[in-house]
Every structure is written in C-alpha cells, then in structure tokens.
Enzyme design. Structure first.
Site, PDB file in Angstrom:
ATOM      1  N   THR A  61     -58.034  64.638 -30.508  1.00 57.24           N
ATOM      2  CA  THR A  61     -56.975  64.360 -29.103  1.00 57.24           C
ATOM      3  C   THR A  61     -56.732  63.394 -27.824  1.00 57.24           C
ATOM      4  O   THR A  61     -56.243  62.760 -27.720  1.00 57.24           O
ATOM      5  CB  THR A  61     -57.131  65.773 -27.932  1.00 57.24           C
ATOM      6  N   ALA A  78     -54.779  60.570 -29.060  1.00 55.85           N
ATOM      7  CA  ALA A  78     -52.750  60.278 -28.489  1.00 55.85           C
ATOM      8  C   ALA A  78     -52.735  59.276 -27.256  1.00 55.85           C
ATOM      9  O   ALA A  78     -53.399  59.637 -26.660  1.00 55.85           O
ATOM     10  CB  ALA A  78     -52.856  61.837 -27.887  1.00 55.85           C
ATOM     11  N   PHE A 109     -37.934  59.194 -26.313  1.00 59.17           N
ATOM     12  CA  PHE A 109     -39.582  59.193 -28.082  1.00 59.17           C
ATOM     13  C   PHE A 109     -38.447  59.505 -28.229  1.00 59.17           C
ATOM     14  O   PHE A 109     -37.129  60.152 -28.588  1.00 59.17           O
ATOM     15  CB  PHE A 109     -40.205  60.259 -27.764  1.00 59.17           C
ATOM     16  N   GLN A 124     -45.415  64.476 -42.099  1.00 65.17           N
ATOM     17  CA  GLN A 124     -45.360  63.320 -40.894  1.00 65.17           C
ATOM     18  C   GLN A 124     -46.105  61.661 -42.177  1.00 65.17           C
ATOM     19  O   GLN A 124     -46.402  62.011 -41.183  1.00 65.17           O
ATOM     20  CB  GLN A 124     -45.248  63.298 -39.614  1.00 65.17           C
ATOM     21  N   HIS A 130     -45.605  58.434 -39.830  1.00 66.65           N
ATOM     22  CA  HIS A 130     -46.049  57.434 -38.434  1.00 66.65           C
ATOM     23  C   HIS A 130     -45.206  55.843 -39.153  1.00 66.65           C
ATOM     24  O   HIS A 130     -46.175  55.655 -39.476  1.00 66.65           O
ATOM     25  CB  HIS A 130     -46.864  58.054 -37.796  1.00 66.65           C
ATOM     26  N   LEU A 189     -52.933  53.620 -35.214  1.00 68.39           N
ATOM     27  CA  LEU A 189     -51.572  54.636 -34.861  1.00 68.39           C
ATOM     28  C   LEU A 189     -51.110  52.923 -33.946  1.00 68.39           C
ATOM     29  O   LEU A 189     -51.574  52.639 -32.539  1.00 68.39           O
ATOM     30  CB  LEU A 189     -51.243  55.239 -34.018  1.00 68.39           C
ATOM     31  N   GLU A 207     -45.439  55.210 -30.823  1.00 71.81           N
ATOM     32  CA  GLU A 207     -44.524  55.166 -30.686  1.00 71.81           C
ATOM     33  C   GLU A 207     -43.542  54.659 -29.737  1.00 71.81           C
ATOM     34  O   GLU A 207     -42.880  54.491 -29.415  1.00 71.81           O
ATOM     35  CB  GLU A 207     -43.196  56.687 -30.894  1.00 71.81           C
ATOM     36  N   ARG A 239     -39.002  60.305 -36.915  1.00 68.02           N
ATOM     37  CA  ARG A 239     -40.038  59.050 -38.082  1.00 68.02           C
ATOM     38  C   ARG A 239     -40.084  59.441 -39.218  1.00 68.02           C
ATOM     39  O   ARG A 239     -40.147  58.910 -39.699  1.00 68.02           O
ATOM     40  CB  ARG A 239     -41.536  60.156 -37.433  1.00 68.02           C
ATOM     41  N   HIS A 280     -50.176  60.944 -40.493  1.00 71.15           N
ATOM     42  CA  HIS A 280     -50.090  62.063 -39.569  1.00 71.15           C
ATOM     43  C   HIS A 280     -50.128  62.624 -38.705  1.00 71.15           C
ATOM     44  O   HIS A 280     -51.233  62.720 -38.005  1.00 71.15           O
ATOM     45  CB  HIS A 280     -48.622  60.556 -38.118  1.00 71.15           C
ATOM     46  N   ARG A 287     -41.382  67.084 -36.813  1.00 73.43           N
ATOM     47  CA  ARG A 287     -41.423  66.500 -35.306  1.00 73.43           C
ATOM     48  C   ARG A 287     -41.385  65.918 -35.140  1.00 73.43           C
ATOM     49  O   ARG A 287     -41.226  64.447 -34.873  1.00 73.43           O
ATOM     50  CB  ARG A 287     -43.723  66.954 -35.576  1.00 73.43           C
TER      51      ARG A 287
END
Length: 608
Positions: free
Chosen positions: A46, A49, A117, A231, A233, A243, A246, A286, A354, A389
């Site tokens: 987490t 993120a 987003f 997914q 990204h 990453l 976004e 995405r 991702h 997602r």
C-alpha cells in the site's frame, strides 16, 4: 510445535488488513486480534500507491455517477449491489481517515482537493500529493497502536490455512527470523495479502506480491473469481516497472509516440466526459490505453529500447512548480531510476502489469464460501472492479471492504466455540512437509529462479494485453509441466534463520497456482471484455459471458470452472463507445498548448 490462539487473525498488514483489524477491535474490544505479515506493516505494498482514493465529495458529483463510471469502466462485469455499497461508504471512510490524521491535499480555501482519474467523468480522487498510499498506511498503522487487543506477528510467512470439517480455524506460519514453524489458531481468518503481479515478469508490484492469499484460499477449497482479468497500467518505467502514477496524466501530462504525436486521439477510449477542462484523452480507462499502445507498436510508431518498446509521457508544459507541488514523487522516481528530470525531459513509459481484478470470491461483507474465511483488498474479488478497475477505486476499496470484512469476522468469531485438535494435526503435517520437501531434501535437479522465469515468460506471452486460444493452450500445458518440475526443486540454503531461498520456493508454488488460474480462466472465456482481449473472439458476448468465472480446485489438484451471473440493479449493460474523434490534423509536437489540447480532445457522448 508452538501454538498461539486468537479470536481473529488478519493475514496481511497493508491498508485492507489494518482497516479490518481496527474494525474488529471497534466491534468487540475484548476479542483477541492478531495481524500476521511477511513484512513489517509499514513495508506493505500500500505504501507505494501514489495517485489517490476515489470518493464523492464535491457538489457537482453524485453517488450514482461514481457507480455508473465504475460499472461501465468495468465493462458491466461489476456486481452492482457491491458497487452501490462501495460508492456510498467510500467518502465516509476517507473522512474517517482524515480524522485519524491522513494529510489530504487541500484547495486554497481549505476544502479537500480532488483530481481527475481515468474513466471517471468527475473529479473525485482524493490525494496527498503523489504519496497517497504512504500517508494512508502511516495513518492506519499508527491508529492500530491504540488498540491493545491487536497483536502483531511481523515478518511471519503463512504457508497453509488450517481447515477442519469445512471451516477455517487458523494458519501455519514460519517466523522468518528463526525459521520456527508455528500454528496460529483463530475463529476467523481474514486474508488481506494483496495481489499477484510477480506472476508476470514486468510489473509495478513489489517482490512480496506473489498471490499468496489467493493460492492459500484456493488450496483450502475457496473458489477464485474472475482470474482472467489482469490490469496493465499504461505508464510504467522501462526496466524497473516502477509506476508513474495516473495522477501525472490527471494533472495534464500527454502521451506521445515517437513522432511526438498525441496518438490516443486515433483510438476509441471510452472517455465519457465531454469537458476538456475536466479530462484529456490521456485519461481513458487503463485497458483501452494499454491496448492503444500495442496498436501503436504494431504500426511502428513506438521507440525501441533495450527494455522493450516505449512511448513518451510529457510533463514539461506543467512547469516545475506544479510538478514539485503535486507530483514530487514522480520527479524523484525519474531522477533516481531513469536519470532524467521530467521538468525538462520526456519520460519513457510502457504498459506494465499493475492489478488483479480477480481474486478470492467474497460477498459484500468479505465472506468467502468457506466458513471462517474472509478476504478484503486486492486478494479478494467482491466484484466492484469487473473487467477493468478504474484508477483510485482500489485504495478506497481497501478501506470500505477492509472495514466490512473485519466487522463480519468479529461478529462471526464472537459466536464460535472451536476445538482445534484436528487442525493442529494438520499443522504438524505441514511442518513435516516443509522439512522433507525443502530443508532436508538433497539431490533435486530444479532451481527456483529458472522455473519462475519460465513461468513469467509463459504467462506474459499467452495472457498479456491480447490473448488467443493456441497460445493459451500451450501455456496451460507448460504450466502443468512447471508444476511437476517444482516438486523437484533443490535449495542450497538449509538453514533456518532468514532463509529467503525457502521463502522464494514457497512463493513459487503459490505463483504457479495463480498463473494456472489466470490461463485457465482466460482460455474458457471466449469473448473480449475489458482487460481480457481475445483476438480470436474480438466481441463482447453478454449472452454467454455476462457472468463471473469461478475456479475450484479438485482433490487431485486439477481444477474446474463454473460461472455465476453478474448482479444487475439499476444499469443494464451498454456499449463502452463514447464517440470517435473527427479526422484530426496530424501534428508533431513535443509540448502542446491548451488551444491544441482543446482541438485534439475526443468528443464524447454518454453510453446507452
């Protein structure tokens, strides 16, 4: 063997696990609660993120709009009752997090700041600069410290769920520091172990994201749901896979091909927002952006690097002040890992694995079909993400369904009176397996790294952004071969103290189970929907596949697939087509001004 006992056991110390622990403590303060995590909780994934967490907060937004964006973005594979519960409770959780100390970014007038987003018509993503997960995890962790009933097993690795008479009664875990194997019994177990990105070779996920919880539940008898939906990204750094959030595109970044052209204007991205002030073409869903990259690559319009094809992300026109204020971590990552400054230079990016939309099948309270077992966060599939997602829904999902799972587990545990005798016999068997299969074994011919690399290459080649039956069939056969070879793995390290090779071997077993589930489910879904794109079945097929796939493990180790209908409440399935751009003048540019952005933005209409 040592044995410890608790009422509730949380496996995983990230946002979902810590939120579940707090919820359980609030429901029944006298219950014994424990969190077991293979890393110190502050190192849970987490923390990485960046972008934000979605929740309706502005007067021009509504819960129905958030729900519709989520459902249409998920290509109508979302269970709409779960989505409605999610969008209703997400703002409450984000406000609660602020009361616990999360430093959300603010507007000049003091109101909560939100950003756009991908796939969302309105600005509803709360953020703390571009370190949102970092601040959320800090806030949740320090909040758990005030609850005395919450004990922690830091740096313990769970190898097995204990199941007796169809009920989960605890786990077997290894203390990594000493190698000691211990049974930790509980009246309810909540899996919050995150995703499985390391099944693929190029991913934003940390090395701890191996699908542990998914495989533990699968082996114990709980079904995995919608595992074919993986997914990508669209903006990962080449080589590392780190990453680029976004949020970089939400603040106005452009994606450019090798000609300096904003190529996304040539594709139907499903962007429902007609107002360019709220979004740009770079904020399509995405799945669509990742698919557009592949098309550009096929047209020869990407750049070739030692680490694969890339396009460029351009932030230079945002200016140094905006980048330092809203994207400081993006700049830090680019400087450290790409040796470039996004204030002055283009950022090379490519699609990267991702997030898993699928996971352990649960209801809206985190309950699995296996009594005593709950799940929340990325390891779970409560079906709010469907086939794709939307960015920033996942952090809010950890909070909403972490709380729900923790509360449900507490209510269940408070009513149970359990004897663990048979479960403890299983724990002794697991200890013997670890010794005989790994620590005391000699003469094995296979190496962990070699099998892992072949597994990753197999899954990437067959179950990537585009799939087809022949490659999926070959992959299924190859993965069965790798499963057999994994039985003959040999370790060089036979010690007990921080035996990382043993941990890697156990994680490999989990990853092979998860890899097989992804390929098997992808092979059986003969349609294209969201992140699952079959070149041999390019159309979405609601008649046959408006349903969740459920993968069950048979006693002989084989699997079987069943399907469960999607729950529809208010929004019948519609097309994810929001208009095509008029024929734009092709322009080559490195920095595009606002007037050019207006000219090139996609016209849009609401889906039927």
């Amino acid at each position: 063997m040592d044995v410890s006992d608790h009422d509730i056991l949380l496996v995983g110390g990230g946002a979902a696990g810590l939120r579940a622990a707090i919820a359980a403590a609030e429901v029944h303060p006298k219950l014994s609660i424990a969190v077991v995590s293979k890393v110190y909780p502050m190192r849970s994934h987490t923390v990485s993120a960046e972008g934000g967490a979605a929740g309706v907060i502005k007067a021009d937004d509504s819960l129905d709009e958030h729900a519709y964006d989520t459902i249409s973005g998920g290509d109508w594979l979302c269970d709409q009752d779960a989505v409605e519960a999610f969008v209703k409770e997400a703002p409450l959780e984000l406000v609660q997090l602020e009361r616990w100390g999360c430093p959300w970014s603010r507007e000049p007038d003091g109101h909560i700041a939100v950003r756009a987003f991908g796939g969302m018509k309105k600005k509803r993503t709360w953020f703390a600069a571009d370190k949102t997960g970092f601040h959320m995890l800090h806030t949740l962790f320090q909040t758990t410290l005030k609850y005395e009933p919450i004990a922690r097993y830091d740096e313990w690795f769970v190898t097995k769920l204990l199941v007796d008479d169809g009920r989960v009664l605890g786990v077997v875990a290894i203390e990594l520091m000493s190698g000691r194997v211990q049974a930790i019994t509980a009246r309810a177990v909540v899996l919050c172990t995150g995703g499985c990105g390391r099944v693929f070779p190029f991913t934003t996920n940390a090395n701890i994201k191996n699908g542990d919880g998914m495989a533990l539940a699968y082996r114990a008898g709980a079904p995995l749901k919608d595992m074919e939906f993986v997914q990508y990204h669209p903006t990962g750094l080449p080589f590392t896979g780190i990453l680029v959030t976004e949020a970089a595109r939400a603040e106005g970044g452009y994606l450019l091909n090798k000609e300096g052209y904003r190529y996304l204007q040539d594709y139907n991205l499903g962007t429902p927002e007609p107002k360019p002030v709220l979004r740009s073409m770079e904020l399509g869903p995405r799945d669509r952006l990742s698919q557009a990259f592949v098309k550009e690559e096929q047209k020869g319009r990407t750049l070739t690097t030692p680490y694969g094809s890339v396009v460029h992300l351009d932030l230079r026109h945002l200016g140094e002040r905006t980048i330092n204020l809203k994207l400081p971590f993006v700049r830090e990552l680019c400087l450290k890992y790409q040796n470039l400054d996004p204030v002055k230079e283009l950022i090379p990016v490519r699609p990267v694995v991702h997030y898993m939309m699928g996971g352990v099948s649960t209801d809206v309270d985190g309950c699995t079909p296996l009594p005593g077992l709950y799940a929340a966060g990325e390891v779970a599939c409560v079906s709010i993400n469907g086939a794709n997602r939307l960015g920033s829904n996942s952090l809010a999902e950890c909070l909403v369904f972490g709380r729900r799972a923790g509360r449900a587990a507490a209510l269940f545990a408070s009513e149970q009176r359990v004897h663990h005798r048979n479960a403890l016999a299983q724990a002794h068997d697991e200890q013997k397996r670890l010794e005989s299969q790994f620590l005391q074994k000699s003469g094995g011919r296979e190496r962990v790294a070699a099998i892992r690399e072949q597994m990753q290459a197999t899954v990437e080649a067959s179950a990537g952004i585009y799939r087809e039956e022949p490659s999926l069939t070959r992959a299924a056969a190859k993965l069965r071969e790798l499963q057999e070879r994994a039985e003959d793995v040999s370790l060089d390290d036979h010690s007990h103290t921080f035996n990382t090779e043993l941990q890697s071997a156990l994680e490999l077993g989990f990853m092979l189970d998860v890899a097989e589930s992804i390929v098997e489910c992808a092979l059986h879904r003969s349609e294209s929907r969201g992140a699952h794109q079959r070149t041999d079945y390019p159309a979405r097929d609601d008649g046959n596949f408006l349903a969740h796939s459920l993968l069950f493990r048979n006693e002989d180790g084989s699997s079987r697939i069943a399907y469960m209908p999607v729950k529809i409440t208010q929004w019948p399935p519609g097309e994810r087509i929001y208009g095509r751009p008029q024929e734009p003048a092709r322009e080559t540019t490195a920095a595009v001004d606002q007037s050019r952005q207006d000219k090139q933005s996609l016209p849009a209409r609401r889906a039927s």
